[in-house]
Design a protein around this motif. Sequence first.
Motif, PDB file in Angstrom:
ATOM      1  N   PHE A 106       0.855  -1.174   0.000  1.00 43.38           N
ATOM      2  CA  PHE A 106       0.000   0.000   0.000  1.00 43.38           C
ATOM      3  C   PHE A 106       0.898   1.233   0.000  1.00 43.38           C
ATOM      4  CE2 PHE A 106      -3.049  -2.822   2.463  1.00 43.38           C
ATOM      5  CZ  PHE A 106      -3.889  -3.037   1.377  1.00 43.38           C
ATOM      6  N   GLY A 107       0.593   2.198  -0.852  1.00 41.64           N
ATOM      7  CA  GLY A 107       1.388   3.408  -0.896  1.00 41.64           C
ATOM      8  C   GLY A 107       2.646   3.227  -1.718  1.00 41.64           C
ATOM      9  N   GLN A 111       7.762   4.981   2.447  1.00 42.28           N
ATOM     10  CA  GLN A 111       6.691   4.786   3.429  1.00 42.28           C
ATOM     11  C   GLN A 111       5.713   3.696   3.023  1.00 42.28           C
ATOM     12  OE1 GLN A 111       6.950   6.348   6.348  1.00 42.28           O
ATOM     13  NE2 GLN A 111       8.822   7.185   5.460  1.00 42.28           N
ATOM     14  N   ALA A 112       5.988   2.984   1.928  1.00 40.18           N
ATOM     15  CA  ALA A 112       5.062   1.936   1.487  1.00 40.18           C
ATOM     16  C   ALA A 112       4.946   0.852   2.556  1.00 40.18           C
ATOM     17  CB  ALA A 112       5.560   1.328   0.177  1.00 40.18           C
ATOM     18  N   PRO A 163      -2.602   2.962  -5.943  1.00 42.83           N
ATOM     19  CA  PRO A 163      -2.163   2.987  -4.546  1.00 42.83           C
ATOM     20  C   PRO A 163      -2.292   1.660  -3.825  1.00 42.83           C
ATOM     21  CG  PRO A 163      -4.317   4.002  -4.758  1.00 42.83           C
ATOM     22  CD  PRO A 163      -3.845   3.735  -6.151  1.00 42.83           C
ATOM     23  N   ALA A 359       7.253   7.096  -6.509  1.00 41.14           N
ATOM     24  CA  ALA A 359       5.902   7.567  -6.221  1.00 41.14           C
ATOM     25  C   ALA A 359       5.385   8.375  -7.397  1.00 41.14           C
ATOM     26  CB  ALA A 359       5.905   8.428  -4.954  1.00 41.14           C
ATOM     27  N   LEU A 367      -2.436  12.197  -0.647  1.00 43.08           N
ATOM     28  CA  LEU A 367      -1.903  10.849  -0.773  1.00 43.08           C
ATOM     29  C   LEU A 367      -2.657   9.913   0.150  1.00 43.08           C
ATOM     30  CD1 LEU A 367       1.940  11.602  -0.779  1.00 43.08           C
ATOM     31  CD2 LEU A 367       0.482  11.090  -2.750  1.00 43.08           C
ATOM     32  N   ILE A 368      -2.785   8.669  -0.281  1.00 39.52           N
ATOM     33  CA  ILE A 368      -3.357   7.662   0.604  1.00 39.52           C
ATOM     34  C   ILE A 368      -2.336   7.323   1.681  1.00 39.52           C
ATOM     35  CG2 ILE A 368      -3.975   5.219   0.724  1.00 39.52           C
ATOM     36  CD1 ILE A 368      -5.540   5.511  -1.736  1.00 39.52           C
ATOM     37  N   ILE A 369      -2.739   7.351   2.927  1.00 38.92           N
ATOM     38  CA  ILE A 369      -1.831   7.049   4.025  1.00 38.92           C
ATOM     39  C   ILE A 369      -1.778   5.543   4.204  1.00 38.92           C
ATOM     40  CG2 ILE A 369      -1.405   7.331   6.498  1.00 38.92           C
ATOM     41  CD1 ILE A 369      -2.949   9.970   6.309  1.00 38.92           C
ATOM     42  N   PRO A 370      -0.571   4.943   4.115  1.00 42.31           N
ATOM     43  CA  PRO A 370      -0.492   3.492   4.273  1.00 42.31           C
ATOM     44  C   PRO A 370      -0.792   3.072   5.703  1.00 42.31           C
ATOM     45  CG  PRO A 370       1.693   4.440   4.179  1.00 42.31           C
ATOM     46  CD  PRO A 370       0.713   5.566   3.887  1.00 42.31           C
TER      47      PRO A 370
END
Length: 376
Positions: A106-107, A111-112, A163, A359, A367-370
């Motif tokens: 995810f992400g 930070q993924a 994402p 990214a 952004l989607i937060i993982p």
Amino acid sequence: MRLPPAFLTACLILLTFIAACDRKTENAAPAAPQITEVDPAPVSDELPGLPAAATGIAFWRHPTLSFNSTMIVATSAGVVSYSMEDGNEVSRIDGFDADGVETGYFGFGPQAAGFIAFLDAAENTFRFYGVDNNSRAFLPLDGGPAIRGAVRSFCMGRAMTAPAPSLFAIQKSKVQVFNLSPSEGGVAIENGPTLETPDNLVSCAVDIDGSLIVAADNGNIYRLSGENAFAAPIAQASVSLPEDLAVITAANADDPSVLTGEILLVDLSNGAIHVFDRVDGKAHGAVELSATDSLPGVESGEAFGVTGGNLGGLYRNGAIAFGVANGDDGPVIRIAPASSMKNALSIPVGDPVSPRGEAPETADEGLIIPINIDQE
């Protein structure tokens, strides 16, 4: 609520899958390329001590430290991960008859949030575990849905700009799609479309554009995009047991900003890896993991795994792995650098690919937060 463009793109890709599968019957296909010889790619490492024979192999790439990446092995006695730096066991999940394993994220970027999915053969359900970026431990996440009917194979992946990944389960005459997203418990699962297919599909892989690639038991390979996807294969291989299909990407040797790559279809009966261009399906040839002075080769396998990602050191351009049942002390994994396969077939190796990909550029949609999978 506005949905990110990447999410909308993923939805459009899934709609193309539905259109691609309207036709169930296969038309006559061009003759399969006759590969008269299999080129050797020497084995570089062997991992002993598996709890049981491998049923699936996947790779988790550390977001910032290539040497901290792991190889994840599913077995009938659980799931085990091994460090790609020294081959030592890193983490383990006991108590499950795990039939196959896949990794997803995810992400994007450092930070993924990485996780794995495996099929619990006893319960016929998918289970999800996060991978902690620091300890590399497995952390239990929300469980997946129980599946009606036998699952022949499954794969998980996403387009480069999406994402979150989707999970695809091959069953009798269909592929069931599950769309995944982050949740407080780890993974939220939404039933996606059911794709009607011929009844001879045995494996699948997700390309970097989000398209689904599937292989049939006769060695035909199809890309599910556009109409009449099963009218003719994009590639063919002469195989006896085509149980594992994969796609790997690499930076173009002449222009590193361009991604190229290969489609791999493996014959587990003899260990031959049939390699095709991922764009036009052109056959490059076939390779096998060959013996060295210190390690035996692969004459047949129980499971196969490959990645084109940067795992560091010898495996900075990816790795190939076979689960072999008859090692000196029981089941083992034999490994070779992906560059060895490319060198054997005169395929340009190119520079290492970023472990998690770059990214994508975004406007102000946010952004989607993982998910946070750090240990308590």
